[in-house]
Design a protein around this motif. Sequence first.
Motif, PDB file in Angstrom:
ATOM      1  N   ASP A 183       0.992  -1.008   0.040  1.00 55.26           N
ATOM      2  CA  ASP A 183       0.075  -0.043  -0.061  1.00 55.26           C
ATOM      3  C   ASP A 183       0.885   1.204   0.024  1.00 55.26           C
ATOM      4  O   ASP A 183       1.359   1.527   1.049  1.00 55.26           O
ATOM      5  CB  ASP A 183      -0.921  -0.083   1.280  1.00 55.26           C
ATOM      6  N   GLU A 184       0.915   2.139  -1.016  1.00 52.45           N
ATOM      7  CA  GLU A 184       1.489   3.180  -1.047  1.00 52.45           C
ATOM      8  C   GLU A 184       1.484   4.086  -0.026  1.00 52.45           C
ATOM      9  O   GLU A 184       2.503   4.906   0.425  1.00 52.45           O
ATOM     10  CB  GLU A 184       1.585   3.733  -2.530  1.00 52.45           C
ATOM     11  N   SER A 185       0.388   4.203   0.503  1.00 54.83           N
ATOM     12  CA  SER A 185       0.199   5.188   1.865  1.00 54.83           C
ATOM     13  C   SER A 185       0.980   4.943   2.997  1.00 54.83           C
ATOM     14  O   SER A 185       1.292   5.677   3.803  1.00 54.83           O
ATOM     15  CB  SER A 185      -1.271   5.114   2.018  1.00 54.83           C
ATOM     16  N   SER A 186       1.512   3.577   2.983  1.00 54.20           N
ATOM     17  CA  SER A 186       2.462   2.971   4.102  1.00 54.20           C
ATOM     18  C   SER A 186       3.717   4.041   4.163  1.00 54.20           C
ATOM     19  O   SER A 186       4.550   3.715   4.941  1.00 54.20           O
ATOM     20  CB  SER A 186       2.659   1.581   3.875  1.00 54.20           C
ATOM     21  N   ASP A 235       3.827   7.010   4.025  1.00 54.50           N
ATOM     22  CA  ASP A 235       3.608   8.406   4.650  1.00 54.50           C
ATOM     23  C   ASP A 235       4.561   8.382   5.749  1.00 54.50           C
ATOM     24  O   ASP A 235       4.479   7.440   6.742  1.00 54.50           O
ATOM     25  CB  ASP A 235       2.206   8.618   4.837  1.00 54.50           C
ATOM     26  N   GLY A 237       3.534  11.863   0.756  1.00 53.66           N
ATOM     27  CA  GLY A 237       3.626  11.809   2.173  1.00 53.66           C
ATOM     28  C   GLY A 237       5.052  11.191   2.806  1.00 53.66           C
ATOM     29  O   GLY A 237       5.230  11.225   3.942  1.00 53.66           O
TER      30      GLY A 237
END
Length: 276
Positions: A145-148, A150, A172
Amino acid sequence: MTRRTTTRLTAALAAVAALGLALTACSSGGSESGASNELGTVSAGTLRIGTTGDTKPYAYTEDGELQGFDVEMAKEVAKRLGLKTEFVTQEFSALLPAVANGQLDMAAASISDTEEREKTVDFSDHYFIGYISVLAADGSGITDDESSLDGKRLGIVQGTIQDSYAQENFTGAELVRFPDNNSAVAALGSGTIDAHFLDFPVAEEYAAASNGSQTIAINVAVPEFPVGFPIAKGNDALKTAVDGAVADIVADGTWLEIDQKFFPDQPVPDEFQPSE
């Protein structure tokens, strides 16, 4: 006219032609040797190629020898143009400026063709399409998950396509720039950064050498960033010749042989399949 007269006339004409060539060589300043240089290379008869030395399997030094997919492609191009090769290893960020200012004839380092780069150099026809990947330290908490990413410190080599991609898509993350992959992976190993963003095959090499301390967490397909050889703007003769060589290398199956040597498990796009 006698045979002797004919011989003398032929010799005289040859001498005049030789003098004309010598005067042309002295006045042009474009070739150190005075040899014909129709392709406009830095040195007549030689293709001066910039590359990196730490991006296995694209371009790397092993057992004192420069090797890799891009290196073999560049050698094959030069061979088909009847040119010798002279490789110059530099930091990635220095390659395009060196091509643009005429220090290099072209560069071969898995360099993606982008609109921004086309402002300073021309690109040959494309010869590779690949993936870019996030190599994460074990225990970093980075997943697919690319948001990880951030809040994580993400290493990138300055001036690469990963640099541009991360600025636009990993907003992020804290981006930490390095001159090359080796210094970035060393920082990853020491815990200075949490992950490093680089080409997929290169990431595979580092992951395999890490004994499980580093893994590939994220893969990004980049067909919109195909790879070509950067060539100085205005050198249309060299670009046309390189384009022709690349087309022949693909058509006769040589490209596939080189590709399978370095990327045996990677799919081959239809455009790179042999046609002969």
